[in-house]
Design an enzyme around this catalytic site. Structure first.
Site, PDB file in Angstrom:
ATOM      1  N   ILE A 134      -4.466  14.342  -4.796  1.00 47.11           N
ATOM      2  CA  ILE A 134      -3.942  13.627  -5.964  1.00 47.11           C
ATOM      3  C   ILE A 134      -4.067  12.145  -5.674  1.00 47.11           C
ATOM      4  CG2 ILE A 134      -1.817  13.113  -7.242  1.00 47.11           C
ATOM      5  CD1 ILE A 134      -1.092  16.103  -6.775  1.00 47.11           C
ATOM      6  N   ASN A 178     -13.955  12.710 -12.923  1.00 48.80           N
ATOM      7  CA  ASN A 178     -13.700  13.918 -12.129  1.00 48.80           C
ATOM      8  C   ASN A 178     -14.319  15.110 -12.838  1.00 48.80           C
ATOM      9  OD1 ASN A 178     -12.373  15.633 -10.141  1.00 48.80           O
ATOM     10  ND2 ASN A 178     -10.927  16.191 -11.760  1.00 48.80           N
ATOM     11  N   ASP A 220      -5.768  16.019 -13.785  1.00 48.63           N
ATOM     12  CA  ASP A 220      -6.636  16.730 -14.739  1.00 48.63           C
ATOM     13  C   ASP A 220      -6.277  16.402 -16.186  1.00 48.63           C
ATOM     14  OD1 ASP A 220      -7.841  17.961 -12.524  1.00 48.63           O
ATOM     15  OD2 ASP A 220      -6.451  19.646 -12.583  1.00 48.63           O
ATOM     16  N   HIS A 238     -13.757  19.225 -13.337  1.00 51.23           N
ATOM     17  CA  HIS A 238     -12.757  20.289 -13.159  1.00 51.23           C
ATOM     18  C   HIS A 238     -13.330  21.586 -13.734  1.00 51.23           C
ATOM     19  CE1 HIS A 238      -8.821  21.987 -12.508  1.00 51.23           C
ATOM     20  NE2 HIS A 238      -8.884  22.523 -13.723  1.00 51.23           N
ATOM     21  N   GLY A 288     -19.602  20.064  -1.400  1.00 46.89           N
ATOM     22  CA  GLY A 288     -20.396  18.937  -1.894  1.00 46.89           C
ATOM     23  C   GLY A 288     -21.547  19.293  -2.803  1.00 46.89           C
ATOM     24  N   SER A 289     -21.497  20.467  -3.431  1.00 48.71           N
ATOM     25  CA  SER A 289     -22.642  20.840  -4.277  1.00 48.71           C
ATOM     26  C   SER A 289     -22.750  19.930  -5.513  1.00 48.71           C
ATOM     27  CB  SER A 289     -22.577  22.312  -4.682  1.00 48.71           C
ATOM     28  OG  SER A 289     -21.544  22.546  -5.603  1.00 48.71           O
ATOM     29  N   GLU A 349     -21.676  23.079 -13.997  1.00 50.76           N
ATOM     30  CA  GLU A 349     -21.173  21.842 -13.368  1.00 50.76           C
ATOM     31  C   GLU A 349     -22.339  20.975 -12.897  1.00 50.76           C
ATOM     32  OE1 GLU A 349     -17.930  22.063 -10.523  1.00 50.76           O
ATOM     33  OE2 GLU A 349     -17.367  24.037 -11.243  1.00 50.76           O
TER      34      GLU A 349
END
Ligand code: GAR
Length: 201
Positions: A92, A107, A145, A109, A12-13, A174
């Site tokens: 998914i 999202n 993705d 990635h 959960g960072s 990120e």
């Protein structure tokens, strides 16, 4: 102020980086609900400890992906969700979910998409021998993705990098990139034109 949902499966960072930006008033939004498919996800624990609405939805209670996603959509709608952030949500998602929140699911990635989709993206990058890696925040569509790219960050790959080194270097980016995209979304600055996302600064 937009209502944000965060879906996660682990540490959960990225969720924490978004929460910090929300708490600092940098994002015109509030975290309405945090959902996990893993009962013991650290991120879910943190959400509970922070007093957020935190829900574990057990895949074993549902007969297949669509039934599970129907329940997720129900919880999201019940909480008035306007933006869904997948933050290390390792499932998914089906078209039931994508259709209900088209262009409202994003999202992160850990690669420069479209390179290295799927699991262990950083390991894939190292093994391929690329000189630059990074992370991508993108809208989510039916394919994994694959959706329209919103922002990317680039980091160098050093000769002696281990997988952990590269993961750590990308993770720093990120934690800047994801809150920035959430900020832009909540300020209505993103416009999707086919595969391209136009940012109105
Ligand atoms: C992050 O590195 C994220 O980019 C990755 O999982 C990690 C979750 O970390 N996501 C994917 O690989 C999605 N395909 P976090 O739980 O600390 O945010």
């Amino acid at each position: 102020m937009k209502k944000i949902a965060v879906l996660l499966s682990g540490r959960g960072s990225n969720f924490i980086s978004i929460k910090k930006a929300v708490d600092a008033g940098e994002i015109d939004g509030e975290i309405a609900v945090v959902i996990s498919n893993k009962a013991d996800a650290k991120g879910l624990e943190f959400a509970k400890e922070s007093g957020l609405n935190a829900v574990f939805v057990n895949p074993k209670d549902f007969d297949g992906r669509e039934a599970y996603d129907t329940e997720i959509v129900r919880i999201l709608e019940e909480n008035g969700t306007e933006l869904v952030c997948l933050a290390g949500f390792m499932r998914i998602i089906s078209s039931v979910f994508v259709d209900a929140f088209r262009n409202r699911i994003i999202n992160i990635h850990p690669s420069l998409l479209p390179s290295f989709k799927g699991l262990d993206a950083q390991k894939q990058a190292l093994e391929y021998g690329v000189k630059f890696a990074g992370c991508t925040v993108h809208f989510v569509d039916e394919e994994m993705d694959n959706g329209a790219i919103i922002l990317q960050s680039v980091v160098p790959v050093e000769q002696d990098d281990t997988e952990d080194d590269l993961c750590a270097r990308i993770l720093v980016e990120e934690h800047k990139l994801y809150p920035e995209v959430v900020r832009l979304f909540c300020a209505d600055k993103l416009k999707v034109e086919g595969r391209r996302v136009v940012i109105n600064l």
